[in-house]
Enzyme design. Structure first.
Site, PDB file in Angstrom:
ATOM      1  N   ARG A 128      55.700  22.096  65.861  1.00  0.00           N
ATOM      2  CA  ARG A 128      56.571  21.425  64.888  1.00  0.00           C
ATOM      3  C   ARG A 128      55.818  20.325  64.154  1.00  0.00           C
ATOM      4  NH1 ARG A 128      61.584  20.055  68.679  1.00  0.00           N
ATOM      5  NH2 ARG A 128      59.859  19.388  69.949  1.00  0.00           N
ATOM      6  N   CYS A 129      54.688  20.667  63.608  1.00  0.00           N
ATOM      7  CA  CYS A 129      53.792  19.718  62.944  1.00  0.00           C
ATOM      8  C   CYS A 129      53.574  20.169  61.512  1.00  0.00           C
ATOM      9  CB  CYS A 129      52.462  19.690  63.707  1.00  0.00           C
ATOM     10  SG  CYS A 129      51.171  18.671  62.982  1.00  0.00           S
ATOM     11  N   ALA A 130      53.265  19.246  60.633  1.00  0.00           N
ATOM     12  CA  ALA A 130      52.965  19.603  59.246  1.00  0.00           C
ATOM     13  C   ALA A 130      51.755  20.533  59.156  1.00  0.00           C
ATOM     14  CB  ALA A 130      52.714  18.330  58.425  1.00  0.00           C
ATOM     15  N   THR A 132      51.131  22.980  61.391  1.00  0.00           N
ATOM     16  CA  THR A 132      51.402  24.175  62.189  1.00  0.00           C
ATOM     17  C   THR A 132      50.997  25.459  61.469  1.00  0.00           C
ATOM     18  OG1 THR A 132      53.145  23.070  63.421  1.00  0.00           O
ATOM     19  CG2 THR A 132      53.198  25.461  63.444  1.00  0.00           C
TER      20      THR A 132
END
Length: 175
Positions: free
Chosen positions: A52-54, A56
């Protein structure tokens, strides 16, 4: 006979050491253990990841990188981590997300700490040898076939970037 046995044990011990450390293992996301010594003689790109990361979407490029260079010997190891509070709640959720969303078939560890006092021993070793500590998700560490650190990159360096691919190609060719 004892001397011969001691020599054989010494040779075996030297061959299983990786990155200057014996017994570098991770729990596998699929169960069991991933033993870095199994990849001795091959370059290994280790990437701390999060679902859930920018960054990803780099999973797709990591898979492309793995597909491009795996037959030449490259191993790409994804290390899901919740150190930056952006990972899903369980290894099963991570595995399912990566397979369904990105078609990931590269080796992956279980959710693993990469920073701080609970950091995996490999990350503590890299810190002691190079000073490098992941500052965010999708930091990259390239290990040479002998287990030494070739270089490190931050999140903004994409997996298919020219500097990273140049380093991988040099590691694959033995340069």
């Amino acid at each position: 006979m004892r001397r011969l046995l001691a020599i054989c044990v010494g040779i075996f011990t030297a061959t299983v050491a990786w990155a200057g450390m014996p017994n570098v293992t991770f729990p596998s996301i699929d169960g069991g253990t991933l033993d870095m010594a199994d990849w001795s003689g091959r370059p290994v790109l280790v990437v701390n990841t999060a679902s859930r990361c920018a960054f990803t979407d780099q999973y797709e490029a990591l898979q492309d990188l793995y597909d491009t260079y795996r037959d030449a010997g490259l191993v790409v190891l994804a290390v899901p981590s919740n150190d930056f509070r952006q990972e899903l709640g369980s290894a099963e959720e991570v595995r399912e997300f990566c397979e369904m969303t990105y078609g990931i078939d590269m080796p992956m560890t279980d959710i693993t700490a990469v920073t701080g006092a609970k950091a995996h021993p490999l990350y503590r070793h890299v810190k002691s040898e190079t000073g490098f500590v992941p500052r965010w998700n999708f930091n990259k560490i390239l290990f040479a076939p002998d287990g030494s650190v070739v270089d490190t990159w931050g999140s903004k360096t994409t997996p298919m970037s020219r500097p990273l691919r140049d380093a991988i190609e040099a590691a694959l060719s033995g340069d």
